[in-house]
Design a protein around this motif. Sequence first.
Motif, mmCIF file in Angstrom:
data_model
loop_
_atom_site.group_PDB
_atom_site.id
_atom_site.type_symbol
_atom_site.label_atom_id
_atom_site.label_comp_id
_atom_site.label_asym_id
_atom_site.label_seq_id
_atom_site.Cartn_x
_atom_site.Cartn_y
_atom_site.Cartn_z
ATOM 1 N N SER A 9 90.933 39.445 -18.144
ATOM 2 C CA SER A 9 89.876 41.068 -17.658
ATOM 3 C C SER A 9 90.296 41.979 -17.409
ATOM 4 N N GLY A 10 91.602 42.234 -18.796
ATOM 5 C CA GLY A 10 91.993 43.246 -19.291
ATOM 6 C C GLY A 10 90.763 44.202 -19.587
ATOM 7 N N ASN A 11 91.658 44.793 -20.887
ATOM 8 C CA ASN A 11 90.618 46.132 -22.180
ATOM 9 C C ASN A 11 89.920 45.692 -22.802
ATOM 10 N N MET A 12 90.320 44.214 -23.013
ATOM 11 C CA MET A 12 89.182 43.683 -24.281
ATOM 12 C C MET A 12 88.261 43.234 -23.604
ATOM 13 N N ARG A 32 92.713 34.466 -14.453
ATOM 14 C CA ARG A 32 93.646 33.937 -13.333
ATOM 15 C C ARG A 32 93.866 34.469 -11.566
ATOM 16 N N LYS A 36 90.221 40.668 -9.902
ATOM 17 C CA LYS A 36 90.095 41.486 -11.078
ATOM 18 C C LYS A 36 88.885 40.691 -11.764
ATOM 19 N N TRP A 53 89.053 29.932 -12.388
ATOM 20 C CA TRP A 53 89.975 29.441 -13.393
ATOM 21 C C TRP A 53 90.560 28.208 -13.238
ATOM 22 N N VAL A 66 93.745 37.134 -23.624
ATOM 23 C CA VAL A 66 94.767 36.490 -22.921
ATOM 24 C C VAL A 66 96.506 37.432 -23.713
ATOM 25 N N SER A 70 100.332 33.871 -23.819
ATOM 26 C CA SER A 70 99.810 32.757 -22.604
ATOM 27 C C SER A 70 98.053 32.194 -23.238
ATOM 28 N N ILE A 90 91.788 36.533 -30.119
ATOM 29 C CA ILE A 90 91.097 37.524 -30.402
ATOM 30 C C ILE A 90 92.895 38.502 -30.195
ATOM 31 N N THR A 91 93.743 37.611 -30.661
ATOM 32 C CA THR A 91 95.424 38.508 -29.469
ATOM 33 C C THR A 91 96.439 38.494 -30.736
ATOM 34 N N ASN A 92 97.065 39.186 -30.405
ATOM 35 C CA ASN A 92 97.605 39.891 -31.475
ATOM 36 C C ASN A 92 99.391 39.645 -31.255
ATOM 37 N N ASN A 128 90.569 40.694 -33.267
ATOM 38 C CA ASN A 128 92.164 41.601 -33.440
ATOM 39 C C ASN A 128 92.657 42.355 -33.605
ATOM 40 N N LEU A 130 90.544 44.643 -33.576
ATOM 41 C CA LEU A 130 89.904 46.450 -33.614
ATOM 42 C C LEU A 130 90.360 47.129 -32.136
ATOM 43 N N PHE A 131 90.525 47.994 -32.192
ATOM 44 C CA PHE A 131 91.576 48.757 -31.506
ATOM 45 C C PHE A 131 90.584 48.861 -29.148
ATOM 46 N N SER A 132 90.462 48.368 -28.705
ATOM 47 C CA SER A 132 89.527 48.590 -27.612
ATOM 48 C C SER A 132 88.850 49.839 -27.768
HETATM 49 N N1 LIG Z 1 93.945 46.269 -26.538
HETATM 50 C C1 LIG Z 1 93.706 46.421 -27.935
HETATM 51 O O1 LIG Z 1 93.603 47.141 -28.445
HETATM 52 C C2 LIG Z 1 93.372 45.341 -28.578
HETATM 53 C C3 LIG Z 1 93.619 44.929 -30.203
HETATM 54 C C4 LIG Z 1 93.254 43.846 -30.293
HETATM 55 C C5 LIG Z 1 93.595 42.513 -29.801
HETATM 56 N N2 LIG Z 1 94.189 42.722 -28.444
HETATM 57 C C6 LIG Z 1 95.088 41.684 -27.901
HETATM 58 O O2 LIG Z 1 93.876 41.365 -27.230
HETATM 59 C C7 LIG Z 1 94.469 40.591 -25.755
HETATM 60 C C8 LIG Z 1 94.656 41.055 -24.831
HETATM 61 O O3 LIG Z 1 94.449 42.400 -24.492
HETATM 62 P P1 LIG Z 1 94.335 43.169 -24.167
HETATM 63 O O4 LIG Z 1 95.053 45.140 -23.496
HETATM 64 O O5 LIG Z 1 92.961 43.563 -22.672
HETATM 65 O O6 LIG Z 1 95.255 43.158 -22.869
HETATM 66 P P2 LIG Z 1 95.893 43.522 -20.919
HETATM 67 O O7 LIG Z 1 94.564 44.822 -20.833
HETATM 68 O O8 LIG Z 1 96.934 43.321 -21.127
HETATM 69 O O9 LIG Z 1 94.392 42.135 -20.038
HETATM 70 C C9 LIG Z 1 95.461 41.357 -20.409
HETATM 71 C C10 LIG Z 1 94.557 40.133 -19.804
HETATM 72 O O10 LIG Z 1 95.658 38.978 -19.995
HETATM 73 C C11 LIG Z 1 95.706 38.337 -18.151
HETATM 74 N N3 LIG Z 1 97.462 37.094 -19.234
HETATM 75 C C12 LIG Z 1 98.135 37.536 -19.257
HETATM 76 N N4 LIG Z 1 99.185 36.846 -18.952
HETATM 77 C C13 LIG Z 1 98.133 35.595 -18.537
HETATM 78 C C14 LIG Z 1 98.611 34.526 -18.092
HETATM 79 N N5 LIG Z 1 99.660 33.801 -19.040
HETATM 80 N N6 LIG Z 1 97.702 33.378 -17.877
HETATM 81 C C15 LIG Z 1 96.524 33.770 -17.886
HETATM 82 N N7 LIG Z 1 96.280 35.707 -18.402
HETATM 83 C C16 LIG Z 1 97.192 36.093 -18.672
HETATM 84 C C17 LIG Z 1 96.300 39.719 -17.138
HETATM 85 O O11 LIG Z 1 95.751 39.002 -16.822
HETATM 86 P P3 LIG Z 1 96.308 39.271 -15.037
HETATM 87 O O12 LIG Z 1 95.572 41.187 -15.373
HETATM 88 O O13 LIG Z 1 96.126 38.519 -13.880
HETATM 89 O O14 LIG Z 1 97.820 39.834 -15.886
HETATM 90 C C18 LIG Z 1 94.576 40.131 -17.972
HETATM 91 O O15 LIG Z 1 93.720 39.917 -17.486
HETATM 92 C C19 LIG Z 1 96.133 40.890 -26.447
HETATM 93 O O16 LIG Z 1 96.358 39.515 -27.016
HETATM 94 C C20 LIG Z 1 96.413 41.060 -27.781
HETATM 95 O O17 LIG Z 1 97.336 41.148 -28.596
HETATM 96 C C21 LIG Z 1 94.344 44.591 -28.081
#
Ligand SMILES: NC(=O)c1ccc[n+]([C@@H]2O[C@H](COP(=O)([O-])OP(=O)(O)OC[C@H]3O[C@@H](n4cnc5c(N)ncnc54)[C@H](OP(=O)(O)O)[C@@H]3O)[C@@H](O)[C@H]2O)c1
Length: 206
Positions: A9-12, A32, A36, A53, A66, A70, A90-92, A128, A130-132
């Motif tokens: 439930s984060g940025n992506m 989880r 959120k 979940w 995630v 994770s 989508i992870t990096n 993966n 594409l920046f959010s």
């Molecule tokens: N941001 C970008 O521009 C971008 C671009 C391309 C790819 N990505 C990839 O996309 C993925 C998500 O990025 P994001 O920017 O959205 O990250 P984020 O905002 O930090 O969100 C991460 C999410 O993962 C959950 N999470 C973390 N550890 C977990 C675990 N052990 N079990 C279950 N859930 C877990 C978090 O839950 P909680 O809130 O409960 O901690 C949160 O909902 C990453 O792998 C990143 O490499 C990001």
Amino acid sequence: MSSISIIGSGNMASAIGALALKGGNAVEVIGRDAAKAAALARALGDGATAGTWGAAPAGDIVILAVLFDSAVPVVSEYGAALADKIVVDITNPFNPSATGLAIPDDTSVAQMVAEAAPASTQVVKAFNTLFSAVLTAGDPLDVFMAGDDPQAKASVSAFITSLGLRPRDAGDLSMAHWLEGASLLEMGLARNGVGHFNFSLGVNLG
Ligand SMILES: NC(=O)c1ccc[n+]([C@@H]2O[C@H](COP(=O)([O-])OP(=O)(O)OC[C@H]3O[C@@H](n4cnc5c(N)ncnc54)[C@H](OP(=O)(O)O)[C@@H]3O)[C@@H](O)[C@H]2O)c1
């Protein structure tokens, strides 16, 4: 129209969820932290729902949004609940300084996810590179993807097209390693020649 579930439930999750709803897809958000996930579903609006979940996701396509370390634990915990689903990784897997990959050279997170998932789960690497914030801007962008199953890639391509984006199939799942490397390339470009994060890699057709 596709039915998708987003784990995270984060940025992506927010960026892909918003585009998915705009494109007419059904969206379920699963986190989880149930509060959120519910908050993101509410913020997305347009009928987005919050899932439970660990329960079988409602969507045929499950976006794994995630953090990279994770991904395998989450897929292992879900186990049979992901049977017959398409999982989009989508992870990096960046090291802490985002100057190298944090996993062995001969694999990718997507391949490790595929090994951890049920045999009937098809894993596709996508989004993966594409920046959010760039995704959120809503411009037509190239979405590189890789996977072994043509039908799964066709489903993910249709979903990507519904977002107003262009699917660009890079080949089988072993190409996921290079897609993860392409994100590292973007980090280098952002910190050097481009100087900011407001860009994406794409295909220029001659
Ligand atoms: N941001 C970008 O521009 C971008 C671009 C391309 C790819 N990505 C990839 O996309 C993925 C998500 O990025 P994001 O920017 O959205 O990250 P984020 O905002 O930090 O969100 C991460 C999410 O993962 C959950 N999470 C973390 N550890 C977990 C675990 N052990 N079990 C279950 N859930 C877990 C978090 O839950 P909680 O809130 O409960 O901690 C949160 O909902 C990453 O792998 C990143 O490499 C990001």
